[in-house]
Design a protein around this motif. Structure first.
Motif, PDB file in Angstrom:
ATOM      1  N   ARG A 199       2.603  -5.716  -0.726  1.00 16.68           N
ATOM      2  CA  ARG A 199       1.662  -5.380  -1.780  1.00 16.68           C
ATOM      3  C   ARG A 199       2.410  -4.920  -3.026  1.00 16.68           C
ATOM      4  NH1 ARG A 199      -3.175  -1.876   0.847  1.00 16.68           N
ATOM      5  NH2 ARG A 199      -3.736  -1.956  -1.355  1.00 16.68           N
ATOM      6  N   LYS A 200       1.703  -4.828  -4.155  1.00 17.84           N
ATOM      7  CA  LYS A 200       2.320  -4.332  -5.381  1.00 17.84           C
ATOM      8  C   LYS A 200       2.855  -2.930  -5.129  1.00 17.84           C
ATOM      9  CE  LYS A 200      -0.574  -6.988  -8.590  1.00 17.84           C
ATOM     10  NZ  LYS A 200      -1.565  -6.904  -9.696  1.00 17.84           N
ATOM     11  N   ALA A 201       4.073  -2.667  -5.618  1.00 20.02           N
ATOM     12  CA  ALA A 201       4.722  -1.401  -5.291  1.00 20.02           C
ATOM     13  C   ALA A 201       5.328  -0.712  -6.510  1.00 20.02           C
ATOM     14  CB  ALA A 201       5.792  -1.639  -4.231  1.00 20.02           C
ATOM     15  N   GLY A 202       4.896  -1.111  -7.719  1.00 21.41           N
ATOM     16  CA  GLY A 202       5.364  -0.445  -8.923  1.00 21.41           C
ATOM     17  C   GLY A 202       4.731   0.932  -9.078  1.00 21.41           C
ATOM     18  N   ARG A 203       5.173   1.662 -10.086  1.00 22.89           N
ATOM     19  CA  ARG A 203       4.686   3.030 -10.289  1.00 22.89           C
ATOM     20  C   ARG A 203       3.156   3.076 -10.408  1.00 22.89           C
ATOM     21  NH1 ARG A 203       6.885   7.776 -11.925  1.00 22.89           N
ATOM     22  NH2 ARG A 203       8.914   6.769 -12.226  1.00 22.89           N
ATOM     23  N   LYS A 204       2.591   2.151 -11.183  1.00 26.37           N
ATOM     24  CA  LYS A 204       1.140   2.136 -11.370  1.00 26.37           C
ATOM     25  C   LYS A 204       0.426   1.867 -10.049  1.00 26.37           C
ATOM     26  CE  LYS A 204      -2.584  -0.185 -13.907  1.00 26.37           C
ATOM     27  NZ  LYS A 204      -2.918  -1.263 -14.881  1.00 26.37           N
ATOM     28  N   ALA A 205       0.938   0.923  -9.264  1.00 29.01           N
ATOM     29  CA  ALA A 205       0.314   0.595  -7.984  1.00 29.01           C
ATOM     30  C   ALA A 205       0.383   1.768  -7.019  1.00 29.01           C
ATOM     31  CB  ALA A 205       0.985  -0.636  -7.375  1.00 29.01           C
ATOM     32  N   VAL A 206       1.509   2.484  -7.048  1.00 35.60           N
ATOM     33  CA  VAL A 206       1.669   3.654  -6.174  1.00 35.60           C
ATOM     34  C   VAL A 206       0.663   4.735  -6.545  1.00 35.60           C
ATOM     35  CG1 VAL A 206       3.203   5.571  -5.591  1.00 35.60           C
ATOM     36  CG2 VAL A 206       4.074   3.223  -5.586  1.00 35.60           C
ATOM     37  N   VAL A 207       0.534   5.007  -7.844  1.00 35.10           N
ATOM     38  CA  VAL A 207      -0.431   6.027  -8.300  1.00 35.10           C
ATOM     39  C   VAL A 207      -1.849   5.629  -7.913  1.00 35.10           C
ATOM     40  CG1 VAL A 207      -1.453   7.109 -10.335  1.00 35.10           C
ATOM     41  CG2 VAL A 207       1.036   6.839 -10.182  1.00 35.10           C
ATOM     42  N   GLU A 208      -2.175   4.361  -8.094  1.00 38.99           N
ATOM     43  CA  GLU A 208      -3.518   3.892  -7.726  1.00 38.99           C
ATOM     44  C   GLU A 208      -3.762   4.039  -6.238  1.00 38.99           C
ATOM     45  OE1 GLU A 208      -3.631  -0.092  -9.189  1.00 38.99           O
ATOM     46  OE2 GLU A 208      -4.160   0.500 -11.246  1.00 38.99           O
ATOM     47  N   TRP A 209      -2.754   3.721  -5.413  1.00 34.88           N
ATOM     48  CA  TRP A 209      -2.915   3.834  -3.964  1.00 34.88           C
ATOM     49  C   TRP A 209      -3.100   5.283  -3.550  1.00 34.88           C
ATOM     50  CZ3 TRP A 209      -1.161   6.069   0.431  1.00 34.88           C
ATOM     51  CH2 TRP A 209      -1.508   5.465   1.647  1.00 34.88           C
ATOM     52  N   LEU A 210      -2.295   6.169  -4.110  1.00 37.80           N
ATOM     53  CA  LEU A 210      -2.416   7.594  -3.779  1.00 37.80           C
ATOM     54  C   LEU A 210      -3.767   8.144  -4.228  1.00 37.80           C
ATOM     55  CD1 LEU A 210       1.188   8.793  -4.667  1.00 37.80           C
ATOM     56  CD2 LEU A 210       0.108   8.920  -2.407  1.00 37.80           C
ATOM     57  N   THR A 211      -4.216   7.725  -5.392  1.00 37.74           N
ATOM     58  CA  THR A 211      -5.520   8.178  -5.880  1.00 37.74           C
ATOM     59  C   THR A 211      -6.635   7.688  -4.969  1.00 37.74           C
ATOM     60  OG1 THR A 211      -4.704   8.149  -8.162  1.00 37.74           O
ATOM     61  CG2 THR A 211      -7.096   8.135  -7.850  1.00 37.74           C
ATOM     62  N   GLU A 212      -6.544   6.434  -4.565  1.00 37.47           N
ATOM     63  CA  GLU A 212      -7.549   5.853  -3.672  1.00 37.47           C
ATOM     64  C   GLU A 212      -7.621   6.608  -2.351  1.00 37.47           C
ATOM     65  OE1 GLU A 212      -8.240   1.650  -1.227  1.00 37.47           O
ATOM     66  OE2 GLU A 212      -6.827   1.744  -2.900  1.00 37.47           O
ATOM     67  N   HIS A 213      -6.498   7.184  -1.933  1.00 39.51           N
ATOM     68  CA  HIS A 213      -6.454   7.893  -0.655  1.00 39.51           C
ATOM     69  C   HIS A 213      -6.437   9.416  -0.840  1.00 39.51           C
ATOM     70  CE1 HIS A 213      -5.215   3.830   0.516  1.00 39.51           C
ATOM     71  NE2 HIS A 213      -5.689   4.132   1.699  1.00 39.51           N
ATOM     72  N   ASP A 214      -6.939   9.854  -1.995  1.00 46.06           N
ATOM     73  CA  ASP A 214      -7.096  11.291  -2.289  1.00 46.06           C
ATOM     74  C   ASP A 214      -5.801  12.071  -2.110  1.00 46.06           C
ATOM     75  OD1 ASP A 214      -9.863  10.955  -2.768  1.00 46.06           O
ATOM     76  OD2 ASP A 214     -10.283  11.056  -0.624  1.00 46.06           O
ATOM     77  N   ALA A 215      -4.684  11.483  -2.536  1.00 44.38           N
ATOM     78  CA  ALA A 215      -3.390  12.139  -2.344  1.00 44.38           C
ATOM     79  C   ALA A 215      -2.540  12.140  -3.611  1.00 44.38           C
ATOM     80  CB  ALA A 215      -2.626  11.452  -1.218  1.00 44.38           C
TER      81      ALA A 215
END
Length: 237
Positions: free
Chosen positions: A104-120
């Motif tokens: 999956r996308k693993a850049g800074r923006k993608a990481v922030v979006e993933w963490l936000t999606e998982h309340d972290a």
């Protein structure tokens, strides 16, 4: 999908790592595999997932004894010395690495979006070792579940980090409700605290796995057409 291990054992250089053990799990099921803390938990996780060849017994996925298929479909979460992350790294770095492994996308923006999606998102800059216990296990499990081919998840000794066993057991049930098969290795004390029948490391007897109902799809709400709403006429005195 059904995983069935029959009479598997692993010999160590000086003593048995895993005594003869049998366990089975299918989609939407959770199994606790309990035993004394030690190398048996890691040996079981690696043997069940095709990453270590047992000295005795067999492991079959849907009836097939195929180690490559096991490795493709089964993920081992947080196994000490094997799949546990480097606790000194920031959470966002670990998440980026795992997302990249998942394709999956693993850049800074993608990481922030993933963490936000998982309340972290609040944990992004923390060292991984400073995560709350429940958040650590959930993040690692969710990152593993992000891999497209994974159908079965093995949580390896989550109770070694402390915390409340009910939290990681609830995580296992949540994963099962989404269609995964879930095996959680833990100490006997954790299984007793949960009050859940457990398979035993070093035993060929297993209670029936806990079946978890799938999450029901949300029915879409049909909008009301204004023409269908009856008009109430006001009465005049």
């Amino acid at each position: 999908m059904q995983l069935e291990a029959t009479g598997i054992s692993v010999r160590g250089p000086h003593a048995p790592m895993l005594d003869t053990t049998s366990v089975r799990v299918a989609d939407h099921q959770v199994v606790l595999l309990a035993g004394y803390p030690g190398p048996g938990h890691v040996a079981a996780a690696l043997g069940l997932s095709g990453r270590l060849k047992p000295d005795t017994g067999s492991v079959r996925l849907d009836g097939k004894a195929d180690a490559a298929l096991l490795r493709q479909k089964i993920a081992v979460v947080d196994a000490p010395g094997i799949t546990e992350p480097d606790d000194a790294l920031p959470v966002q770095t670990i998440v980026g690495e795992e997302l990249a492994i998942a394709g999956r996308k693993a850049g800074r923006k993608a990481v922030v979006e993933w963490l936000t999606e998982h309340d972290a998102a609040e944990h992004a800059g923390k060292r991984f070792e400073h995560l709350p216990v429940a958040a650590r296990t959930r993040l690692l499990a969710e990152l593993t579940a992000a891999r497209q081919d994974v159908k079965l998840v093995i949580l390896t000794m989550p109770d070694r980090h402390g915390g409340d066993p009910h939290e990681w057991y609830a995580l296992g049930r949540d994963l099962a409700s989404r269609g995964y098969g879930v095996i959680i290795t833990c100490a006997d004390a954790s299984a007793r605290l949960l009050g859940v029948p457990a398979a035993q490391l070093g035993s060929q007897d297993q209670p029936e796995p806990v079946q978890v109902a799938p999450i029901a799809p949300v029915e879409p709400i049909t909008p009301i057409e204004t023409s269908d709403v009856p008009v109430v006429e006001e009465k005049t005195a």
